[in-house]
Write an enzyme that holds these catalytic residues in place. Sequence first.
Site, PDB file in Angstrom:
ATOM      1  N   ASP A 170     -30.774 -18.777  27.659  1.00 38.58           N
ATOM      2  CA  ASP A 170     -30.441 -17.509  28.570  1.00 38.58           C
ATOM      3  C   ASP A 170     -30.024 -16.427  27.516  1.00 38.58           C
ATOM      4  O   ASP A 170     -29.721 -16.776  26.549  1.00 38.58           O
ATOM      5  CB  ASP A 170     -29.421 -17.975  29.594  1.00 38.58           C
ATOM      6  CG  ASP A 170     -29.516 -17.102  30.735  1.00 38.58           C
ATOM      7  OD1 ASP A 170     -30.197 -16.034  30.689  1.00 38.58           O
ATOM      8  OD2 ASP A 170     -29.044 -17.443  31.684  1.00 38.58           O
TER       9      ASP A 170
HETATM   10  C1  BGC Z   1     -30.165 -14.437  33.419  1.00 44.51           C
HETATM   11  C2  BGC Z   1     -31.456 -15.038  33.553  1.00 44.51           C
HETATM   12  C3  BGC Z   1     -32.216 -14.089  33.273  1.00 44.51           C
HETATM   13  C4  BGC Z   1     -31.958 -13.431  32.099  1.00 44.51           C
HETATM   14  C5  BGC Z   1     -33.168 -12.349  31.592  1.00 44.51           C
HETATM   15  C6  BGC Z   1     -29.696 -13.692  32.476  1.00 44.51           C
HETATM   16  O1  BGC Z   1     -28.610 -12.814  32.606  1.00 44.51           O
HETATM   17  O2  BGC Z   1     -28.759 -15.490  33.896  1.00 44.51           O
HETATM   18  O3  BGC Z   1     -31.798 -15.839  34.713  1.00 44.51           O
HETATM   19  O4  BGC Z   1     -33.763 -14.616  32.926  1.00 44.51           O
HETATM   20  O5  BGC Z   1     -30.766 -12.688  32.209  1.00 44.51           O
HETATM   21  O6  BGC Z   1     -32.902 -11.194  32.427  1.00 44.51           O
END
Ligand code: BGC
Length: 720
Positions: free
Chosen positions: A258
Amino acid sequence: MIRNFLILIGLAMTYACTTPNSEENKSESNIDELIGQMTLEEKVHMLHGSGKFNSDGVERLGIPDLKSADGPLGVREEIQNDSWAPAGWTNDFATFFPAGGGLSSTWNLELAEKYGVAIGEEARARDKDVLLAPAVNLIRSPLGGRNFEYFTEDPFLNKKLTVPYVLGLQDQDMAACVKHYAINNQETLRGSIDVQADERTIREMYLPVFEAAVKEGKAYSMMSAYNRFRGEYLSENDYMLNTILRDEWGFKGFVMSDWGAVHSTVESAQYGLDIEMGTELDDYDEWYFSEALIEAVNNGEVSESVIDDKVKNILYVMKEINALDTAQRKEGSINTPEHLQVAYDVAAESIILLKNEGYILPLKADVVNSIAVIGDNAKRKHANQGFGAGVKTKTEVTPYDGLVAKFPSKTINYAQGYAEKYLPNDLNRSWGLPIDYSADPELIKEAVAAAKKSDVAIVFAGSNRLVETEAEDRKGLKLPFAQEELIKAVKAANPNTIVVMVAGAPYDVSGIHATVDALIWSWFNGSRAGDALADVLFGDVNPSGKLPVTFPKKLEDSPAHATNSFPGGPDVVSYEEGILIGYRWFDTKNVEPFYPFGFGLSYTNFAYGEVSVGEVSNGMIKLSLDVTNTGESDGKEIVQVYFSKEGSDVERAAKELKAFTKVDLKAGESKTVTIEVPVQELAYYDVAASDWKVESGEYKVLVGASSRDIREETLVSINE
Ligand code: BGC
């Protein structure tokens, strides 16, 4: 160069002319050959972001960059390489697909696949390789900030929806990035909280969706979550990433972190992370999987073969999605009428009828000439608010737009009714703010006036994506912005008052339920949300959605809150309710829910005939029963099959969903429904044996219209 070109051609050709096994070996050796030509620097640069949503390829070897995009609601707009600001493209308008709760309340696996196909085509049209979806964490608390993105509190429904979604998406030459692996069930302290949950609980509740995504959906990638599990961050969690994901489940793709979820170089490298992605720091050389990783290899802390394995995982996926052979690759399409139709179909089947006393619904188009359309949510758009991924879309039909489009000649009296209001705060952001619950007398007055001069009043209430948002859990179940007061006033002004809730998670709607005769639940329901709602309100679509989560009477009734273990902190959250998540808790502990899991009404009625169980053979339990539409309109019923084991050797929930099917029945029609339940679904996880175990003996089979509306019961005997 020519040699490299030939290798790539070789990679592409292996499909066409070899048997599966030799095909696999050959393409593996081609990948090895390619890796053999890379410098350490080139390899490592494939393992970390070089932009907000991409990581490097190796140009001289013809390996393109790996390009990803969010996410659950549709393909996110293009942003700049090194900042979160929009790139300003004019060709990145996408379809806004219904959020997770919308898809899951359809309980329709064909729609899940269509959804996957459509969103995959859109991602391909944007030339992406990886879609950061589906988001499948189990809903542990009604307050979870991302509940609107997630599917359900039930592990069976969760995995059933996820597999066709992933298959449909990946069939478009895209990789799904199933997120967030794993046991990431709250936003509070998500970047540090250490989740403690026992082995049975994770195996039976939190992991099945990921396991099915890997084994049945053949998911090409997983996103490692922000939090820790049993002390270790998920991006460096040997047990989760190596032991379970790769060794047990046979996962062959890559694990992508993530954004900003990596905390180490050596541990993350050893314990199973493949690609580091990030948020703030733009000097990509300073990331854990950049210069520091090269150094770790050079000084012997990480072996180069570990790096090779990671590159291999990435190239394996790139080959599978034809990223190495663009001539063969599907090109996709975006923002098409077909995709808008999928968004409509999902929205239409997701809407849930919660109350319809006196049969005020469906509204009769030839009788209703004027409609008071009341509420901020009548005109609010939900594609792009709050923290986290949204969609830049050309089409978002609001409830107001939907009614106007359906009945251009009817009088629509609009009143805002309530306004979004937040208390003074020093938080420098627009989302997750302290809510102002006070009423707005002027707006209520206008709403009452609109209701008085109309044949019916429809109040569009609920929440929005500033209230329900990533990075923040809600504080309680209370509806924001004094909507109950508004609804009471409108109902007093016009007895024909209907309420439509637009939200992504449970709220306390008891006061509203008691006030009005008709109550509908809708979701952040995508580009065609308003069209679908207008069709349901006027009976062109018979509502057939059922709740994928339990609505508690009060927060303390919900398992994570009853056990005082949400959100935990400051360091640890311990999942005290264990396997008794959602309705499993309510049923086992005899706590009455407000709306039970699986509940949803229809404009018609369905009668269930007696259930018969055939011979258990080939590991399958075969059930059949007649379901009859006894009313006057066509409709769809979701037949739910729960199992219960009394006198088990281990703790068991009072009942567990093990099968369901959605049946389409014309008015008066009867169909024999046959349902197969694999015996293996009855297994519990035997911690001592580290294996699944099916207990012999009798099981109760409970067939019903919701978890609390069991219509038929029988027994089945299992001999293992
Ligand atoms: C989220 C993810 C997301 C990523 C990119 C993170 O803050 O938890 O679900 O894909 O950001 O935007």
